[in-house]
Write an enzyme that holds these catalytic residues in place. Structure first.
Site, PDB file in Angstrom:
ATOM      1  N   GLU A   1       0.806  -1.228   0.000  1.00  8.78           N
ATOM      2  CA  GLU A   1       0.000   0.000   0.000  1.00  8.78           C
ATOM      3  C   GLU A   1       0.833   1.270   0.000  1.00  8.78           C
ATOM      4  O   GLU A   1       0.534   2.222  -0.718  1.00  8.78           O
ATOM      5  CB  GLU A   1      -0.945   0.028   1.209  1.00  8.78           C
ATOM      6  CG  GLU A   1      -2.131  -0.925   1.126  1.00  8.78           C
ATOM      7  CD  GLU A   1      -1.798  -2.338   1.569  1.00  8.78           C
ATOM      8  OE1 GLU A   1      -0.666  -2.565   2.061  1.00  8.78           O
ATOM      9  OE2 GLU A   1      -2.656  -3.229   1.450  1.00  8.78           O
TER      10      GLU A   1
ATOM     11  N   HIS B   1      -9.500  -4.693  11.386  1.00  9.43           N
ATOM     12  CA  HIS B   1     -10.235  -4.534  10.132  1.00  9.43           C
ATOM     13  C   HIS B   1     -11.542  -3.765  10.314  1.00  9.43           C
ATOM     14  O   HIS B   1     -12.381  -3.778   9.424  1.00  9.43           O
ATOM     15  CB  HIS B   1     -10.553  -5.903   9.505  1.00  9.43           C
ATOM     16  CG  HIS B   1      -9.369  -6.551   8.865  1.00  9.43           C
ATOM     17  ND1 HIS B   1      -8.293  -6.995   9.580  1.00  9.43           N
ATOM     18  CD2 HIS B   1      -9.092  -6.843   7.573  1.00  9.43           C
ATOM     19  CE1 HIS B   1      -7.411  -7.532   8.761  1.00  9.43           C
ATOM     20  NE2 HIS B   1      -7.861  -7.451   7.536  1.00  9.43           N
TER      21      HIS B   1
END
Lengths: 340, 458
Positions: free
Chosen positions: B192, B261
């Site tokens: 990322e 998450h």
């Protein structure tokens, strides 16, 4: 591996050699002046001088063509002068004035020039590496055969994002020259104390990126290596790594007492390896220039630098309204790559 | 000509220092780079070098002197054959730093960034009356938005993990690879920080990247590139270099995926000048705002929601439907209380309003849709009418969007308030995994109802 040396006989014309001398001298004198203005309180914050490393950018700029891009870290004054940015605008940015490249809103570490394809000037160690690959990504997308010089130091070479970028640059064959300016000290930590291997240029090998080590105190060696790297990228063969061994004479920034190395070490480099002195010797020994010719260049440079300091002192501080501009834009300042 | 050597500033904060030791004496010849003296700053002892060559004509400040102010002459340099008396004194005034002049800033007030009372924007409808509508999921609406913009602008491309061959981890990019090919729909490695940076660089280079994060939880790896590179470059370059791109992906809690998450980043990104932030609830807003985001010349954070992806809404069947940034939507008009929310928070807000109606409480429900810019005008107008406000969001309670709105309402509509504003938020805990705990960690419809009853004194 020994650093690659240029051929004994310079492979450039006397005129080019004189130009390198002039360009390197401009950076040195400019940086000395910046150091002086810092001492007088006219430049604030951080100020990272490039003195000692001049041959790196001057050699690589000699290998660049119009339209090629460059991006670097916070030690960026030399890169800006070498790609032809106006010393007045650079110095006025250092003093935080309206006439600076960023209207005084960027400072020493954050300057840009669309005209000269200079994409900064970045203050976060290593962040410019994926950005540089992104510029190369755009050129690859546009199939325009441009090359991006992405400069970073031996310190940044330990950042994770550098290797994320190596992977994608190799995978997508991006036309980017990764230039590792190895001045041997990451701020105050020597390469030996920070880096597990002696060679940084081999760190692209696991990704399939060819790399080589270059003597960064020899502008001709840098130019020759730059030509090779650029040809590789322009031929569509993907990225290339140049680890350029160089040396900064001054501290990491202005407030660096430099206790991590000896005075003798610095003095030895200055006396024996100085990149400007080397070219001066070549010019005189090869009878390409006389002492008087070089004196004239010295005078010309001194005048440019003094004028930039004057400009930087005279230019007013930005208007207070500038606080609120350039946060959002109504159009893309650099324009769309592909016009509608 | 004789020149004065001034006490140097050797750190960003140094105002004075100790001249610890002279390493030269009067009559010494020095060249550029020679150490003249050792100076103790507030941080360290520094060596002070000569800038030019010359002869030390006179030492003006003896070694051991403490509290020597920056820019005080400490020595005079002369050239060969020159006397110290040739030196100018005192130091030329033109060289002193602006910081040492009379400070100007406190006297001149900085101009305000925005007018004091912004207009309510939500009054205009998003599409003309009588427009044909079709039912679409949020997922399909997002895909259509990207496809339409990619058809009309060759600079637009999508990159991210599993966006191409896998057709999107949540199938948002389904079909894009087939239509646009691998040059414009690009699978990245799981990296990322790196691909966010490459996206920003490509935007500097004139392209319009859409960077998909599989979820915004993973964008934490890339946050330096988003904040320091994407958001700040326009400002730092004095307007020369912009970053026309979109970072998008699901944000907030999904279901039963635990603390790493499940997090709502709305307030984080909304804090940053230079970013725009959208967080749609409905499919029509998802489509209209994403199209606006892709066209926007600034970096946009586009916060989607995994639970909403499969939800169906009516979407106007227009060739080119966009929703402007900074315009809230009033989902339900009411006179008793204003409920302000955005994204999936709207689900709780609307459910609560429905139930409250049964009890005779008439709630006005506002969907902010974009958090930066934020439609303050619509919120303030509504609060002036209802005199009560409850905010609803899924994020943590400290530094929440609701906190900011409360402060804004207090400053701009204090006299209209009949009760303190209440912020309904997620709980101040990392998201637990157990089903029952997770349910309680999120904001609930019951809490919104309770808050409304509190502000309406029922």
């Amino acid at each position: 591996m020994a650093a690659r040396k240029a051929a004994a006989k310079p492979n450039v014309s006397p005129e080019e050699l004189k130009q390198y001398y002039r360009d390197m001298l401009l950076i040195r004198r400019f940086e000395e002046k910046a150091g002086q203005l810092y001492g007088m309180g006219l430049i604030g914050g951080f100020c990272h001088l490039y003195i000692g490393q001049e041959a790196v950018v001057v050699g690589l700029e000699a290998a660049a063509e119009e339209g090629d891009k460059r991006i670097t870290s916070y030690r960026d004054h030399g890169h800006m002068l070498a790609c032809g940015m106006d010393p007045n605008g650079v110095m006025a940015e250092l003093t935080g004035r309206e006439g600076g490249y960023s209207k005084g809103k960027g400072g020493s570490m954050h300057m840009f020039s669309r005209e000269k394809h200079f994409y900064g000037g970045h203050g976060i160690v290593g962040a410019q590496v994926p950005l540089g690959a992104g510029l190369a990504f755009a050129d690859n997308y546009l199939e325009n055969k441009r090359v991006t010089f992405t400069y970073f130091g031996d310190g940044a070479a330990n950042q994770g994002q550098v290797y994320e970028t190596f992977n994608m640059a190799a995978l997508w064959k991006l036309p980017v020259v990764f230039v590792i300016e190895n001045n041997q000290y990451a701020m105050g930590t020597s390469q030996k104390r920070s880096t597990s291997t002696d060679d940084i240029h081999t760190r692209g090998a696991p990704f399939g990126i060819q790399g080589e080590i270059v003597d960064g105190m020899d502008v001709l060696a840098v130019k020759e290596a730059g030509d090779k790297a650029v040809a590789h990228c322009r031929a569509g063969k993907g990225p290339y790594i140049l680890e350029i061994k160089t040396y900064r004479y001054r501290g990491h920034s202005m407030s660096d007492p430099a206790k991590y190395r000896t005075r003798e070490e610095v003095q030895k480099m200055r006396e024996e390896r100085d990149c400007i002195q080397n070219v001066r010797d070549l010019l005189l020994q090869g009878k390409h220039a006389t002492e008087d010719d070089l004196k004239a260049i010295d005078k010309e440079i001194k005048d440019i630098v003094n004028a930039s300091a004057e400009f930087a002192k005279e230019s007013p501080e930005p208007a207070l309204d500038e606080l609120w501009t350039d946060i959002y834009s109504d159009d893309v300042p650099q324009g769309d790559a592909i016009e509608a | 000509m004789a020149t004065q050597i001034l006490m140097p500033a050797l750190s960003p904060t140094m105002e004075e220092g100790t001249l610890a030791k002279w390493l030269v004496k009067e009559g010494d010849t020095v060249s550029s780079g020679d150490i003249l003296a050792e100076i103790e700053t507030d941080k360290a002892t520094m060596e002070f070098e000569a800038v030019d060559e010359g002869i030390v004509g006179k030492i003006l400040v003896a070694e051991g002197s403490e509290g020597v102010k920056v820019n005080t002459p400490i020595a005079v340099m002369v050239e060969e054959g020159e006397s110290v008396d040739d030196a100018e004194s005192p130091a030329p005034s033109g060289d002193s730093a602006p910081a040492q002049e009379t400070p100007a800033a406190p006297v001149e007030a900085a101009p305000a960034s925005a007018p004091a009372t912004p207009k309510a924007k939500a009054v205009e409808p998003d599409w003309p009356e009588g427009t044909e509508m079709k039912t679409q999921t949020v997922r399909e609406a997002l895909r259509d938005a990207m496809a339409e913009e990619m058809r009309s602008d060759a600079n637009v491309f999508v990159m991210g993990e599993e966006v191409a061959e896998y057709q999107g981890a949540y199938k948002v990019t389904q079909g894009l690879l087939d239509e646009f090919g691998s040059k414009r729909v690009i699978d990245t490695p799981i990296t990322e920080h790196g691909f966010a940076g490459i996206g920003v660089g490509a935007a500097f280079g004139g392209l319009k990247p859409i960077v998909e994060f599989m979820t915004f939880n993973f964008a934490m790896q890339a946050i330096d590139q988003i904040i320091n590179s994407a958001a700040k470059t326009l400002y730092m370059s004095g307007g020369q270099m912009g970053c026309p791109m979109v970072f998008r992906g699901p944000n907030g809690a999904a279901a039963r995926v635990g603390a790493q998450h499940s997090q709502d980043y709305a307030a984080w990104y909304a804090m940053i000048p230079g970013l725009k932030v959208a967080m749609p609830y409905s499919a029509a807003d998802a489509k209209g705002l994403l199209k606006s985001a892709i066209r926007d010349p600034n970096p946009v954070i586009f916060l989607e929601n995994e639970i909403l992806y499969g939800r169906s809404f009516e979407v106007p069947a227009l060739d080119d439907f966009t929703v402007p940034f900074g315009k809230a939507k009033i989902w339900r008009e009411g006179k008793d209380v204003t409920i302000v929310s955005f994204g999936i928070g709207m689900q709780y807000a609307l459910e609560a309003a429905e139930k409250l109606a049964d009890e005779g409480i008439d709630a006005e429900v506002i969907d902010l849709r974009t958090l930066r810019p934020l439609d303050y005008g619509t919120v303030i107008e509504s609060v002036k009418k209802t005199n009560r406000c409850v905010t609803v969001e899924e994020g943590f309670p400290v530094g929440a969007i609701g906190n900011h709105l409360s402060a804004y309402i207090m400053q701009n509509a204090f006299d209209y308030l009949d009760a303190p504003v209440i912020n309904c938020t997620g709980k101040d805990v990392p998201m637990p995994y157990a089903a029952n705990l997770e349910k309680h960690a999120l904001v609930t419809t019951a809490e919104v109802i309770e808050a409304v009853k509190q502000v309406t004194y029922r």
